[in-house]
Design a protein around this motif. Sequence first.
Motif: not given
Length: 115
Positions: A22-27
């Motif tokens: 799970c790749a996260a972005s924006g936080f």
Amino acid sequence: QVQLVESGGGLVQPGGSLRLSCAASGFTFSIYTMAWYRQAPGKQRDLVASISSGGITNYADSMKGRFTISRDNAKNTVYLQMNSLKPEDTAVYYCNGRTFNRALWGQGTLVTVSS
């Protein structure tokens, strides 16, 4: 843009393994507790495993010893290693990120365990 993008799902035979990402972005990923949930057809969404910002892990009883959750804060990614998969593990797996006042969800990735 805040995003959680899951990958790694697919079809696997009973007894096999898969690793979800799970790749996260924006936080600010590192301060979030991250978790994996799953939802089988006709059933509610249930917690699979979680990992805190400090790396403390928690598992649902049926996953203990088979699944391992981990995170790489440098890559803004959380993983779920799934071993000894069973047909009853078939579900859509969702990535979740939470703080005390916010919850984020990915779109889900389908895992099918079948011969």
